[in-house]
Design a protein around this motif. Structure first.
Motif, short mmCIF file in Angstrom:
data_model
loop_
_atom_site.label_atom_id
_atom_site.label_comp_id
_atom_site.label_asym_id
_atom_site.label_seq_id
_atom_site.Cartn_x
_atom_site.Cartn_y
_atom_site.Cartn_z
N SER A 199 0.82 -1.20 0.00
CA SER A 199 0.00 0.00 0.00
C SER A 199 0.86 1.26 0.00
CB SER A 199 -0.91 0.02 1.23
OG SER A 199 -0.13 0.20 2.41
N ILE A 200 0.25 2.38 -0.35
CA ILE A 200 0.96 3.66 -0.31
C ILE A 200 1.46 3.94 1.10
CG2 ILE A 200 0.69 6.16 -0.54
CD1 ILE A 200 -1.28 5.60 -2.85
N GLU A 201 0.63 3.65 2.08
CA GLU A 201 1.02 3.91 3.46
C GLU A 201 2.26 3.11 3.85
OE1 GLU A 201 -3.20 4.91 2.87
OE2 GLU A 201 -1.99 3.14 2.39
N LYS A 202 2.32 1.87 3.44
CA LYS A 202 3.47 1.03 3.78
C LYS A 202 4.71 1.45 3.00
CE LYS A 202 0.96 -3.07 5.32
NZ LYS A 202 0.69 -4.52 5.06
N ARG A 203 4.54 1.81 1.73
CA ARG A 203 5.70 2.24 0.94
C ARG A 203 6.25 3.59 1.42
NH1 ARG A 203 3.88 3.35 -3.93
NH2 ARG A 203 1.77 2.46 -3.82
N SER A 204 5.41 4.38 2.04
CA SER A 204 5.83 5.67 2.58
C SER A 204 6.51 5.55 3.93
CB SER A 204 4.63 6.61 2.72
OG SER A 204 4.00 6.83 1.48
N ARG A 205 6.39 4.39 4.54
CA ARG A 205 6.87 4.23 5.92
C ARG A 205 8.35 4.52 6.07
NH1 ARG A 205 6.23 -1.28 9.65
NH2 ARG A 205 7.44 -0.50 11.43
N PHE A 206 9.15 4.06 5.11
CA PHE A 206 10.61 4.22 5.23
C PHE A 206 11.01 5.70 5.24
CE2 PHE A 206 14.97 4.22 3.42
CZ PHE A 206 15.59 3.49 4.41
N ILE A 207 10.52 6.46 4.28
CA ILE A 207 10.88 7.88 4.23
C ILE A 207 10.40 8.61 5.49
CG2 ILE A 207 8.90 8.38 2.75
CD1 ILE A 207 10.22 10.85 1.79
N HIS A 237 9.04 4.83 -11.71
CA HIS A 237 7.65 4.92 -12.14
C HIS A 237 6.76 4.48 -10.97
CE1 HIS A 237 9.05 5.24 -16.31
NE2 HIS A 237 9.88 4.26 -16.01
N ASP A 238 5.53 4.96 -10.99
CA ASP A 238 4.56 4.54 -9.99
C ASP A 238 3.20 4.44 -10.66
OD1 ASP A 238 4.19 4.30 -6.84
OD2 ASP A 238 2.47 5.39 -7.62
N SER A 239 2.40 3.48 -10.23
CA SER A 239 1.11 3.26 -10.87
C SER A 239 0.10 4.36 -10.56
CB SER A 239 0.54 1.90 -10.43
OG SER A 239 0.36 1.87 -9.03
N ASN A 240 0.35 5.14 -9.49
CA ASN A 240 -0.54 6.26 -9.17
C ASN A 240 0.27 7.33 -8.46
OD1 ASN A 240 -2.57 8.03 -8.45
ND2 ASN A 240 -4.00 6.43 -7.80
N ALA A 243 -1.65 9.92 -6.15
CA ALA A 243 -2.03 9.46 -4.82
C ALA A 243 -0.82 9.22 -3.93
CB ALA A 243 -2.86 8.18 -4.94
N THR A 244 0.24 8.63 -4.51
CA THR A 244 1.44 8.32 -3.71
C THR A 244 2.07 9.58 -3.15
OG1 THR A 244 1.90 6.29 -4.95
CG2 THR A 244 3.76 7.32 -3.82
N PHE A 245 2.31 10.54 -4.02
CA PHE A 245 3.02 11.74 -3.55
C PHE A 245 2.11 12.68 -2.75
CE2 PHE A 245 6.08 10.18 -6.59
CZ PHE A 245 7.28 10.45 -5.94
N SER A 246 0.83 12.69 -3.03
CA SER A 246 -0.09 13.46 -2.19
C SER A 246 -0.06 12.94 -0.76
CB SER A 246 -1.51 13.38 -2.73
OG SER A 246 -1.63 14.01 -3.98
N TYR A 247 -0.07 11.62 -0.62
CA TYR A 247 -0.06 11.02 0.72
C TYR A 247 1.23 11.37 1.45
CZ TYR A 247 0.19 7.69 4.53
OH TYR A 247 0.33 7.13 5.78
N VAL A 248 2.38 11.15 0.81
CA VAL A 248 3.63 11.35 1.54
C VAL A 248 3.86 12.82 1.87
CG1 VAL A 248 5.27 11.61 -0.40
CG2 VAL A 248 5.99 10.49 1.71
N VAL A 249 3.41 13.72 0.99
CA VAL A 249 3.57 15.15 1.30
C VAL A 249 2.68 15.55 2.47
CG1 VAL A 249 3.14 17.48 0.41
CG2 VAL A 249 4.41 15.83 -0.97
N ASP A 275 6.64 14.47 -16.61
CA ASP A 275 5.58 14.51 -15.61
C ASP A 275 4.37 13.66 -15.98
OD1 ASP A 275 4.32 15.98 -17.56
OD2 ASP A 275 3.75 17.64 -16.26
N ASP A 276 4.41 12.96 -17.08
CA ASP A 276 3.31 12.09 -17.51
C ASP A 276 1.98 12.84 -17.55
OD1 ASP A 276 5.02 9.86 -17.69
OD2 ASP A 276 4.85 9.51 -15.54
N GLY A 277 2.05 14.16 -17.76
CA GLY A 277 0.84 14.95 -17.84
C GLY A 277 0.15 15.21 -16.52
N LEU A 278 0.78 14.84 -15.40
CA LEU A 278 0.12 14.96 -14.10
C LEU A 278 0.33 16.33 -13.46
CD1 LEU A 278 1.04 11.46 -12.61
CD2 LEU A 278 -1.14 12.17 -13.60
N GLY A 279 1.35 17.08 -13.89
CA GLY A 279 1.58 18.40 -13.34
C GLY A 279 1.94 18.38 -11.87
N LEU A 280 2.76 17.41 -11.43
CA LEU A 280 3.07 17.27 -10.01
C LEU A 280 4.22 18.19 -9.60
CD1 LEU A 280 2.68 13.41 -9.58
CD2 LEU A 280 1.13 15.21 -8.86
N GLY A 281 3.96 19.48 -9.68
CA GLY A 281 4.92 20.48 -9.25
C GLY A 281 4.42 21.24 -8.04
#
Length: 361
Positions: A199-207, A237-240, A243-249, A275-281
């Motif tokens: 899950s995103i929560e578990k992958r974020s745990r280390f950072i 790469h990430d499948s979402n 969602a991943t970076f919104s959560y960790v931020v 940016d794969d068109g996502l505009g994650l800036g």
């Protein structure tokens, strides 16, 4: 006056302007990966930045991703960095150390004989490694065992302690560009099925655990984190990503660190950053993160001023322009012409393209 040149504070640190000297790998450490007098000169020349963020500095020998990058895990390295911080402070500057572990994009030629790079999962990056023998394929890394993770977190914490001993004003945690923390975060490189994967929560745990460990050393007002949400550098790469970076931020915001350093999505020079068109800036993350935001990504004087005027960021990091113009804030103040950077000397050795760029004087 340009907002870029206006004084401000970062936590309790007073900064003379909002121009950041971005962290830049330069591959010029000495034997034992110890900073040398020439490194102290290089940083001191650029002490007119509001804040200097040092080049990526490995917290362990197996975290080394390029030739001759400096470390912060030995007493000799601490003493070498003292030369740098003292030189910067003597010029009135402020400097943070960037704590780094390359993870799977370290190369065996940089490590102890027979040692493999480590990573969240045994998946090699498809990118090529820059070594002293030229570019070589990345190898399949060794998966970090669950019981080994606390020791890696401790390496970051000890690096933070060593940075204090070396006289830095704070630290930045490098969680960008496909290095170890980024590898844990994104699901193409993290395919674990334990508490640090899935899950995103578990992958974020280390950072988040690394960040908390570093905050325990420095306090939240002297710790920043760098992310590259829109980057595919080093085969990331990430499948979402949204969602991943919104959560960790959001979680980093809850930790109340002093700043978030975002590399803007772009394609620039010889490095592919998409940016794969996502505009994650920074515009995307501004409503999510409550602290200060540093933006990096090929800014000019005018575009840097514009992003500050829009209030989408609080500081602008300059890399190649500051590399080639040690007096960049003065040149911006006068709207003077800029020296051109020499890409051929970015990662070589010696003074050429390092300490020999002229100031206006």
């Amino acid at each position: 006056m340009l907002k870029l040149l206006s004084p401000t504070t970062l936590g309790k640190i007073e900064l003379s302007n909002r121009i950041i000297f971005a962290p830049l790998t330069r591959c010029r450490a000495g034997a034992g990966y110890v900073p040398q007098p020439i490194n102290a000169l290089y940083y001191a020349q650029r002490a007119s930045a509001g804040l200097i963020i040092s080049e990526a500095t490995q917290v362990a020998r197996n975290g080394m991703g390029y030739p001759n990058t400096p470390g912060i895990y030995s007493q000799e390295q601490v003493e070498g960095w003292k030369q740098v911080t003292q030189a910067v402070h003597s010029k009135g500057g402020k400097i943070f150390l960037q704590l780094w572990h390359a993870g799977r994009v370290a190369h065996p030629s940089f490590l102890e004989p027979g040692e493999l790079p480590i990573a969240p999962s045994p998946i090699a990056a498809s990118a090529m490694a820059d070594t002293t023998e030229g570019q070589q394929p990345h190898v399949t890394p060794a998966e970090i065992k669950l019981e080994e993770i606390p020791a890696v977190i401790e390496q970051f914490q000890q690096g933070a302690k060593n940075a204090q001993d070396a006289g830095f004003d704070g630290v930045e945690i490098h969680s960008a560009n496909g290095y170890l923390l980024d590898q844990f975060l994104q699901d193409n490189s993290n395919q674990r099925e334990d508490e640090y994967g899935g899950s995103i929560e578990k992958r974020s745990r280390f950072i988040l655990e690394v960040t908390q460990a570093v905050v325990n050393v420095w306090g939240k007002e002297k710790v920043g984190v760098r992310l590259s949400p829109g980057s595919n550098f080093n085969d990331m790469h990430d499948s979402n990503k949204n969602a991943t970076f919104s959560y960790v931020v959001r979680e980093l915001s809850r930790l109340d660190i002093v700043y978030l350093h975002i590399i803007e999505p772009r394609i620039k020079g010889n490095v592919t950053i998409e940016d794969d068109g996502l505009g994650l800036g920074v515009k995307f993350f501004r409503p999510i993160f409550t602290g200060k935001i540093i933006t990096a990504g090929g800014y000019s004087r005018d575009t840097g001023e514009a992003i500050l005027q829009s209030n989408d960021a609080d500081f602008v990091a300059y890399g190649r322009h500051f590399l080639a113009n040690p007096d960049l804030p003065k040149r911006f103040a006068l709207n003077a012409s800029l020296n051109k950077y020499n890409r051929d000397t970015f990662y070589t050795s010696g003074a050429e393209g390092y300490t020999d760029y002229p100031t206006l004087e």
